[in-house]
Motif scaffolding. Structure first.
Motif, PDB file in Angstrom:
ATOM      1  N   ALA A 337       0.843  -1.196   0.000  1.00 50.47           N
ATOM      2  CA  ALA A 337       0.000   0.000   0.000  1.00 50.47           C
ATOM      3  C   ALA A 337       0.878   1.245   0.000  1.00 50.47           C
ATOM      4  N   LEU A 338       0.460   2.249  -0.765  1.00 53.02           N
ATOM      5  CA  LEU A 338       1.225   3.485  -0.901  1.00 53.02           C
ATOM      6  C   LEU A 338       0.562   4.592  -0.099  1.00 53.02           C
ATOM      7  N   ASP A 339       1.374   5.412   0.557  1.00 51.64           N
ATOM      8  CA  ASP A 339       0.856   6.523   1.343  1.00 51.64           C
ATOM      9  C   ASP A 339       0.959   7.848   0.598  1.00 51.64           C
ATOM     10  N   TYR A 340       1.196   7.800  -0.703  1.00 45.76           N
ATOM     11  CA  TYR A 340       1.264   9.007  -1.536  1.00 45.76           C
ATOM     12  C   TYR A 340       0.492   8.747  -2.821  1.00 45.76           C
ATOM     13  N   ILE A 341       0.052   9.832  -3.453  1.00 47.74           N
ATOM     14  CA  ILE A 341      -0.689   9.749  -4.711  1.00 47.74           C
ATOM     15  C   ILE A 341       0.058  10.600  -5.723  1.00 47.74           C
ATOM     16  N   HIS A 342       0.909   9.948  -6.510  1.00 44.76           N
ATOM     17  CA  HIS A 342       1.681  10.599  -7.559  1.00 44.76           C
ATOM     18  C   HIS A 342       1.174  10.098  -8.906  1.00 44.76           C
ATOM     19  N   ILE A 343       0.641  10.980  -9.709  1.00 44.81           N
ATOM     20  CA  ILE A 343       0.047  10.613 -10.988  1.00 44.81           C
ATOM     21  C   ILE A 343       1.092  10.762 -12.091  1.00 44.81           C
ATOM     22  N   SER A 344       1.347   9.678 -12.804  1.00 44.21           N
ATOM     23  CA  SER A 344       2.254   9.688 -13.952  1.00 44.21           C
ATOM     24  C   SER A 344       1.448   9.963 -15.216  1.00 44.21           C
ATOM     25  N   ILE A 345       1.856  10.970 -15.977  1.00 45.11           N
ATOM     26  CA  ILE A 345       1.165  11.311 -17.222  1.00 45.11           C
ATOM     27  C   ILE A 345       2.091  10.966 -18.392  1.00 45.11           C
ATOM     28  N   PRO A 356       6.368  11.764 -16.852  1.00 46.18           N
ATOM     29  CA  PRO A 356       6.639  12.656 -15.717  1.00 46.18           C
ATOM     30  C   PRO A 356       5.528  12.574 -14.680  1.00 46.18           C
ATOM     31  N   ILE A 357       5.844  12.976 -13.462  1.00 51.89           N
ATOM     32  CA  ILE A 357       4.969  12.737 -12.322  1.00 51.89           C
ATOM     33  C   ILE A 357       4.469  14.051 -11.752  1.00 51.89           C
ATOM     34  N   ILE A 358       3.166  14.102 -11.497  1.00 51.14           N
ATOM     35  CA  ILE A 358       2.557  15.188 -10.729  1.00 51.14           C
ATOM     36  C   ILE A 358       2.398  14.670  -9.304  1.00 51.14           C
ATOM     37  N   LYS A 359       3.221  15.146  -8.407  1.00 48.28           N
ATOM     38  CA  LYS A 359       3.245  14.626  -7.051  1.00 48.28           C
ATOM     39  C   LYS A 359       2.112  15.229  -6.225  1.00 48.28           C
ATOM     40  N   ASP A 360       1.562  14.382  -5.347  1.00 47.68           N
ATOM     41  CA  ASP A 360       0.484  14.792  -4.426  1.00 47.68           C
ATOM     42  C   ASP A 360      -0.637  15.487  -5.196  1.00 47.68           C
ATOM     43  N   LEU A 386      14.508  15.736 -14.695  1.00 49.57           N
ATOM     44  CA  LEU A 386      15.382  15.174 -13.682  1.00 49.57           C
ATOM     45  C   LEU A 386      14.863  13.796 -13.274  1.00 49.57           C
ATOM     46  N   PRO A 387      15.733  12.932 -12.758  1.00 53.76           N
ATOM     47  CA  PRO A 387      15.267  11.583 -12.391  1.00 53.76           C
ATOM     48  C   PRO A 387      14.097  11.594 -11.415  1.00 53.76           C
ATOM     49  N   GLU A 388      14.111  12.512 -10.453  1.00 48.68           N
ATOM     50  CA  GLU A 388      13.005  12.528  -9.484  1.00 48.68           C
ATOM     51  C   GLU A 388      11.701  13.024 -10.082  1.00 48.68           C
ATOM     52  N   GLU A 389      11.733  13.535 -11.310  1.00 42.95           N
ATOM     53  CA  GLU A 389      10.521  14.027 -11.949  1.00 42.95           C
ATOM     54  C   GLU A 389       9.824  12.967 -12.799  1.00 42.95           C
ATOM     55  N   TYR A 390      10.443  11.787 -12.962  1.00 40.56           N
ATOM     56  CA  TYR A 390       9.764  10.735 -13.715  1.00 40.56           C
ATOM     57  C   TYR A 390       9.868   9.369 -13.036  1.00 40.56           C
ATOM     58  N   GLN A 391      10.330   9.317 -11.814  1.00 38.14           N
ATOM     59  CA  GLN A 391      10.430   8.059 -11.085  1.00 38.14           C
ATOM     60  C   GLN A 391       9.582   8.122  -9.824  1.00 38.14           C
ATOM     61  N   GLY A 392       8.868   7.025  -9.547  1.00 35.63           N
ATOM     62  CA  GLY A 392       8.134   6.921  -8.299  1.00 35.63           C
ATOM     63  C   GLY A 392       6.652   7.196  -8.385  1.00 35.63           C
ATOM     64  N   ILE A 412       0.352  -1.620 -18.568  1.00 36.28           N
ATOM     65  CA  ILE A 412       0.666  -1.189 -17.204  1.00 36.28           C
ATOM     66  C   ILE A 412       2.159  -0.884 -17.088  1.00 36.28           C
ATOM     67  N   ASN A 413       2.456   0.174 -16.350  1.00 34.60           N
ATOM     68  CA  ASN A 413       3.834   0.593 -16.106  1.00 34.60           C
ATOM     69  C   ASN A 413       4.293   0.010 -14.775  1.00 34.60           C
ATOM     70  N   PRO A 414       5.032  -1.118 -14.784  1.00 34.20           N
ATOM     71  CA  PRO A 414       5.418  -1.738 -13.508  1.00 34.20           C
ATOM     72  C   PRO A 414       6.362  -0.841 -12.720  1.00 34.20           C
ATOM     73  N   PRO A 415       6.283  -0.889 -11.382  1.00 35.04           N
ATOM     74  CA  PRO A 415       5.505  -1.797 -10.536  1.00 35.04           C
ATOM     75  C   PRO A 415       4.111  -1.269 -10.192  1.00 35.04           C
ATOM     76  N   GLN A 416       3.600  -0.293 -10.927  1.00 33.98           N
ATOM     77  CA  GLN A 416       2.274   0.239 -10.648  1.00 33.98           C
ATOM     78  C   GLN A 416       1.207  -0.827 -10.910  1.00 33.98           C
ATOM     79  N   ALA A 417       0.009  -0.589 -10.373  1.00 32.71           N
ATOM     80  CA  ALA A 417      -1.070  -1.566 -10.502  1.00 32.71           C
ATOM     81  C   ALA A 417      -2.054  -1.208 -11.592  1.00 32.71           C
TER      82      ALA A 417
END
Length: 482
Positions: A337-345, A356-360, A386-392, A412-417
């Protein structure tokens, strides 16, 4: 003593001692000056090594895109040295120390540079960068098994040297890649083993000379031969692959090999891994975009520009917050279970698809999501993420509606569900519900979304409830606090 002895023949002992002391003093001064010059001006300045770093967790090699500093330029810690193409994007390499860029060992355009390879040398400030010591390449020797006492002595064999790093000019690389030539066959004549354009052209001419001449019967045949264009099958593809040499007729069965970038190779690996290891399940639903269109017009009057995709991102994030059992990922030990909601577009770039990821995203307002998505999309197309902008990321969204696609299923983009595939909008006539005057037809702007979910984490029932929650949040923007 010898000087004093010679001086005693014509002068007194006091004068001869003074002359001897004076000569000794001069000799000491000369020796001190020599020692000082040797310390201050060494034969070569000790270099600070700049190696190919690991700029992403899955990176094994990188390409040198462009050097941002020239030899002899000073730089401080944090200054950008060069641009490196990783398996994800183009990332800048920053200097870790203050100093002067003394020598560039791997030129622009070099591809497949392994991690840890020495790419440049720096020297400390105040040192002569032109006198930098270039270290000898470290040979990679295979480990040999220890000899046994009872066995005979092994025969003396020569160990092959480590493969030399190829250095190609951009023009030479283009010629070799276009004609499918092995760069190891080219004889390098450029500085420090660089394969130049002339070397590549010479190799191409040698290959053409080795080709067998056409049979004489085909040349002396008096009857003209008419070659009709190949009839394309129902799939629209030609009956044989494209020409292997530009400007020359190709033989049936030949092809042109297109070199794959690091990003393309990683995308191929990840897609194969996803489809072969994740049990994909699919579910679709139609959403009415009427309320979204109406709210967009109201915001436009206030000079707030947002897209339909921004509403989709916000609705998906709010739905994940309301249904945390979908905001999960698969790890080696099972569900997590994840405690954050980061949406990858998903963003299409010339180098390939990147997310890239829109965090929170659930806690962001609609206008902030729009600004963040626009900035990330631009950086993705420019290769500046940057790596932190497209990972996680925890949940992905892929929208092909702007390309005229009505609906599709995404991988599906692993390890996402999960990943949500969004199609284009279409106008349909439907019956108006709860009309006091009776059944009335009205036009609806519908959009089909398809959820691809990992069957190990999100079963069909849970996926159906999530899509229902998403449709409710999208069709009632105020409910999702948009």
């Amino acid at each position: 003593e010898h000087v004093g002895h010679r001086g005693s023949r014509s002068c007194s002992g006091t004068v001869s001692c003074r002359n001897a002391a004076h000569v000794l003093s001069m000799l000491l001064d000369v020796m001190c000056m020599y020692l000082k010059w040797t310390v201050v001006c060494p034969a070569g300045a000790a270099p600070l090594k700049v190696q190919m770093p690991a700029l992403s967790p899955t990176m094994e090699e990188g390409n040198i895109v462009k050097w941002l500093k020239k030899e002899g330029e000073e730089g401080a810690a944090g200054d950008t040295l060069c641009e490196i193409e990783t398996d994800k994007a183009v990332v800048v390499l920053e200097s870790s120390e203050d100093g002067i860029l003394a020598k560039i060992l791997v030129q622009e355009g070099s591809r497949g540079v392994r991690l840890g390879t020495l790419i440049a040398l720096m020297v400390s400030e105040g040192e002569d960068w032109k006198q930098v010591e270039i270290p000898a390449p470290e040979p990679i020797t295979p480990t040999a098994a220890p000899p046994t006492a009872a066995g005979p002595a092994p025969p003396l064999t020569t160990t092959p040297s480590a493969p030399k790093q190829l250095r190609l000019s951009p023009a030479a690389r283009h010629i070799l890649d276009t004609h499918g030539l092995d760069p190891h066959l080219a004889k390098a004549t450029g500085p420090r083993g660089l394969i130049t354009k002339e070397d590549a052209l010479k190799l191409l001419n040698q290959r053409d000379e080795r080709r067998p001449a056409p049979p004489a019967a085909a040349v002396t045949s008096p009857a003209p031969v008419t070659v009709s264009a190949p009839i394309a099958p129902s799939t629209g593809r030609p009956t044989f692959p494209p020409l292997s040499v530009p400007g020359k007729p190709g033989m049936p069965g030949t092809f042109t090999e297109i070199p794959a970038s690091n990003v393309r190779r990683v995308i191929a690996q990840r897609l194969t891994q996803s489809k072969s290891t994740i049990p994909h399940a699919y579910a679709s639903v139609d959403c009415d975009l009427g309320p979204v269109m109406k709210l967009r017009k109201q915001l436009a009057t206030e000079d707030i520009k947002v897209s339909v995709n921004d509403f989709i991102i916000k609705a998906a994030a709010v739905s994940l917050r309301e249904m945390p059992e979908v905001n999960v990922m698969w790890s080696g030990d099972g569900p997590q279970a994840l405690d954050y909601i980061h949406i990858s577009i998903a963003v299409a770039t010339p180098r390939g698809l990147i997310t890239p990821i829109i965090k929170d995203a659930a806690s962001k307002g609609l206008q902030e999501i729009a600004a963040t998505a626009k900035a990330l999309a631009k950086k993705a197309r420019d290769g500046k993420l940057l790596p932190e902008e497209y990972q996680g990321g925890s949940f992905s969204i892929s929208n092909l509606g702007m390309f005229g696609i009505s609906e599709f299923s995404a991988v599906i983009n692993p390890p996402q569900a999960c990943i949500l595939a969004v199609g284009g909008t279409r106008a349909e006539l439907r019956m108006a519900p709860h009309n006091p005057d009776g059944p009335v037809l009205h036009t609806q702007q519908l959009m089909t979304v398809t959820l691809s979910s990992d069957g190990r984490l999100v079963d069909d029932e849970l996926a159906s409830r999530f899509l229902e929650k998403f449709r409710t949040n999208l069709e009632q923007p105020q409910r999702a606090s948009l």
